[in-house]
Scaffold this motif. Structure first.
Motif, mmCIF file in Angstrom:
data_model
loop_
_atom_site.group_PDB
_atom_site.id
_atom_site.type_symbol
_atom_site.label_atom_id
_atom_site.label_comp_id
_atom_site.label_asym_id
_atom_site.label_seq_id
_atom_site.Cartn_x
_atom_site.Cartn_y
_atom_site.Cartn_z
ATOM 1 N N THR A 32 0.941 -1.362 -0.101
ATOM 2 C CA THR A 32 -0.176 0.059 -0.095
ATOM 3 C C THR A 32 0.983 1.447 -0.094
ATOM 4 O OG1 THR A 32 -1.482 -1.119 1.174
ATOM 5 C CG2 THR A 32 -1.922 1.120 1.220
ATOM 6 N N PRO A 33 0.653 2.113 -0.955
ATOM 7 C CA PRO A 33 1.333 3.210 -1.021
ATOM 8 C C PRO A 33 0.934 4.340 0.076
ATOM 9 C CG PRO A 33 -0.099 3.191 -2.900
ATOM 10 C CD PRO A 33 -0.215 2.016 -2.102
ATOM 11 N N VAL A 34 1.251 4.103 1.186
ATOM 12 C CA VAL A 34 1.180 5.000 2.574
ATOM 13 C C VAL A 34 1.184 6.336 2.421
ATOM 14 C CG1 VAL A 34 0.664 5.268 5.065
ATOM 15 C CG2 VAL A 34 0.564 2.925 4.055
ATOM 16 N N ALA A 35 2.477 6.477 1.819
ATOM 17 C CA ALA A 35 3.139 8.084 1.616
ATOM 18 C C ALA A 35 2.212 8.496 0.606
ATOM 19 C CB ALA A 35 4.487 8.004 1.463
ATOM 20 N N ALA A 36 1.760 7.784 -0.328
ATOM 21 C CA ALA A 36 1.212 8.619 -1.639
ATOM 22 C C ALA A 36 -0.350 9.245 -0.985
ATOM 23 C CB ALA A 36 0.769 7.766 -2.565
ATOM 24 N N THR A 37 -0.949 8.608 0.178
ATOM 25 C CA THR A 37 -2.160 8.914 0.469
ATOM 26 C C THR A 37 -1.976 10.630 0.854
ATOM 27 O OG1 THR A 37 -1.625 8.572 2.981
ATOM 28 C CG2 THR A 37 -2.803 7.007 1.437
ATOM 29 N N GLN A 38 -0.879 11.165 1.177
ATOM 30 C CA GLN A 38 -0.486 12.525 1.499
ATOM 31 C C GLN A 38 -0.702 13.423 0.097
ATOM 32 O OE1 GLN A 38 2.556 13.514 3.703
ATOM 33 N NE2 GLN A 38 2.505 11.571 5.152
ATOM 34 N N LEU A 39 -0.682 12.966 -0.877
ATOM 35 C CA LEU A 39 -0.777 13.656 -2.080
ATOM 36 C C LEU A 39 -2.280 13.490 -2.778
ATOM 37 C CD1 LEU A 39 2.152 11.976 -4.047
ATOM 38 C CD2 LEU A 39 2.115 13.952 -2.848
ATOM 39 N N THR A 40 -3.219 12.696 -1.917
ATOM 40 C CA THR A 40 -4.523 12.716 -2.161
ATOM 41 C C THR A 40 -5.274 13.655 -1.542
ATOM 42 O OG1 THR A 40 -4.381 10.324 -2.382
ATOM 43 C CG2 THR A 40 -6.781 11.201 -2.207
ATOM 44 N N GLY A 41 -5.615 14.679 -2.295
ATOM 45 C CA GLY A 41 -6.451 15.917 -1.960
ATOM 46 C C GLY A 41 -7.789 15.826 -1.675
ATOM 47 N N GLY A 42 -8.707 16.413 -1.089
ATOM 48 C CA GLY A 42 -10.124 16.685 -1.118
ATOM 49 C C GLY A 42 -10.673 17.934 -1.423
ATOM 50 N N GLU A 43 -12.024 18.032 -1.141
ATOM 51 C CA GLU A 43 -12.734 19.202 -1.164
ATOM 52 C C GLU A 43 -13.137 19.793 0.035
ATOM 53 O OE1 GLU A 43 -15.842 18.927 -3.999
ATOM 54 O OE2 GLU A 43 -14.630 18.113 -5.507
ATOM 55 N N ARG A 44 -12.994 18.983 1.055
ATOM 56 C CA ARG A 44 -13.419 19.465 2.468
ATOM 57 C C ARG A 44 -12.434 18.774 3.283
ATOM 58 N NH1 ARG A 44 -19.051 16.333 2.899
ATOM 59 N NH2 ARG A 44 -18.314 14.363 3.390
ATOM 60 N N PHE A 45 -12.374 19.316 4.643
ATOM 61 C CA PHE A 45 -11.751 18.681 5.903
ATOM 62 C C PHE A 45 -12.518 17.652 6.701
ATOM 63 C CE2 PHE A 45 -9.683 22.601 4.992
ATOM 64 C CZ PHE A 45 -8.372 22.163 5.023
ATOM 65 N N GLY A 46 -11.909 16.657 7.129
ATOM 66 C CA GLY A 46 -12.714 15.997 7.995
ATOM 67 C C GLY A 46 -13.063 14.455 7.314
ATOM 68 N N TYR A 47 -13.869 13.947 8.019
ATOM 69 C CA TYR A 47 -14.427 12.529 7.529
ATOM 70 C C TYR A 47 -15.349 12.639 6.155
ATOM 71 C CZ TYR A 47 -12.899 11.118 12.069
ATOM 72 O OH TYR A 47 -12.119 11.061 13.295
ATOM 73 N N THR A 48 -15.616 11.392 5.758
ATOM 74 C CA THR A 48 -16.428 11.380 4.620
ATOM 75 C C THR A 48 -17.980 11.165 4.982
ATOM 76 O OG1 THR A 48 -15.956 9.074 4.209
ATOM 77 C CG2 THR A 48 -14.699 10.489 3.046
ATOM 78 N N GLY A 49 -18.918 10.953 4.112
ATOM 79 C CA GLY A 49 -20.139 10.646 4.336
ATOM 80 C C GLY A 49 -20.776 11.801 5.529
ATOM 81 N N ASP A 50 -21.693 11.176 6.499
ATOM 82 C CA ASP A 50 -22.318 11.712 7.336
ATOM 83 C C ASP A 50 -21.484 12.260 8.578
ATOM 84 O OD1 ASP A 50 -22.734 9.574 8.416
ATOM 85 O OD2 ASP A 50 -24.447 9.777 8.733
ATOM 86 N N ARG A 51 -20.168 11.961 8.646
ATOM 87 C CA ARG A 51 -19.310 12.064 9.953
ATOM 88 C C ARG A 51 -19.108 13.426 9.753
ATOM 89 N NH1 ARG A 51 -15.165 7.663 10.294
ATOM 90 N NH2 ARG A 51 -15.033 8.401 12.282
ATOM 91 N N PRO A 52 -18.635 13.849 10.976
ATOM 92 C CA PRO A 52 -18.064 15.416 11.115
ATOM 93 C C PRO A 52 -17.013 15.684 9.695
ATOM 94 C CG PRO A 52 -17.846 14.655 13.116
ATOM 95 C CD PRO A 52 -18.207 13.408 12.088
ATOM 96 N N HIS A 53 -17.557 17.102 9.258
ATOM 97 C CA HIS A 53 -16.743 17.516 8.256
ATOM 98 C C HIS A 53 -16.803 19.024 8.099
ATOM 99 C CE1 HIS A 53 -20.103 16.214 6.172
ATOM 100 N NE2 HIS A 53 -20.024 17.297 5.460
#
Length: 189
Positions: free
Chosen positions: A29-50
Motif C-alpha cells: 500500500t502506498p501509504v505515503a502517497a495518501t498525502q498526495l490525495t487531496g479533497g474538497e473538504r476537511f474531516g471525514y467522509t459521508g455524514d461524519r463530521p466535516h
C-alpha cells in the motif's frame, strides 16, 4: 469500510502471522502517497463530521466524540469535556494554518489492516481503515498537542464500546487519564 471484516486478532492468528500480514499490507500500500490525495473538504467522509476549514472539522469531530463519550457514560475524570473545549477555544487558531485537505494515516497498527481469508484460508489484506483524518505539522507544537488531545478523546470516548471499563483495564484508563491531562496542561487549560 463497514462492509469489510476487521483484521484477525492475535487469538485467531499467531503474533508472527499478524506481523507478516501487516508488513505485507503496508508494503503493498502506498501509504505515503495518501498525502498526495487531496479533497474538497476537511474531516471525514459521508455524514461524519466535516467542514470547509480544518479548525471547524476538528472541533466538529471532537464535539461528536465528547457527545458519544457522554452518551456512553464516560465520566469527566476520563474525559474532561470542559478542558478539551477550552483547549480548542484557546488554541484553535493554529488549526487555521492547515489550508489544504489531504489524507494522512496516523493510526497504522494490526487492528487497522482489514483482512479476509481467501479460498484456501490464507488471510489477505482487504483494505486499510484510514484512522482519523489528521494533518500533522511537526513545527507546530500547539497543533501537535491538539491532535494528541483529539486522539486521547477518541480513546476515552470509545472505552465502553471496546469493553475497556472493567477492573482489568484500570491501569490503561489511568495511563490515558494522565496522558490527556498532560497534553491539556501543555495547552495551559
Amino acid at each position: 469500510m463497514s462492509s469489510l471484516t476487521r483484521s484477525p486478532t492475535q487469538q485467531q492468528l499467531g503474533a508472527d502471522d499478524v506481523t507478516a500480514l501487516v508488513g505485507h499490507a503496508l508494503g503493498e500500500t502506498p501509504v505515503a502517497a495518501t498525502q498526495l490525495t487531496g479533497g474538497e473538504r476537511f474531516g471525514y467522509t459521508g455524514d461524519r463530521p466535516h467542514a470547509s476549514t480544518w479548525r471547524e472539522a476538528v472541533v466538529a469531530a471532537v464535539e461528536a466524540l465528547l457527545h458519544d463519550g457522554a452518551a456512553w457514560g464516560v465520566g469527566d475524570d476520563l474525559l474532561p469535556s470542559a478542558r478539551v473545549r477550552a483547549a480548542l477555544d484557546r488554541h484553535g487558531q493554529v488549526l487555521d494554518d492547515v489550508d489544504r485537505p489531504v489524507l494522512v494515516h496516523v493510526d497504522l497498527w494490526d487492528g487497522n489492516v482489514l483482512a479476509l481469508p481467501d479460498a484456501d484460508g490464507t488471510w489477505r489484506r482487504s483494505g486499510l481503515a484510514t484512522g482519523r483524518p489528521v494533518v500533522l505539522d511537526a513545527a507546530a507544537r500547539t497543533r501537535l498537542a491538539l491532535y494528541r488531545v483529539w486522539v486521547d478523546v477518541v480513546m476515552a470516548a470509545e472505552l465502553p464500546s471496546r469493553g475497556k471499563t472493567g477492573p482489568a483495564d484500570a491501569d490503561f484508563r489511568a495511563l490515558l487519564t494522565r496522558h490527556l491531562a498532560g497534553e491539556l496542561d501543555i495547552l495551559a487549560v
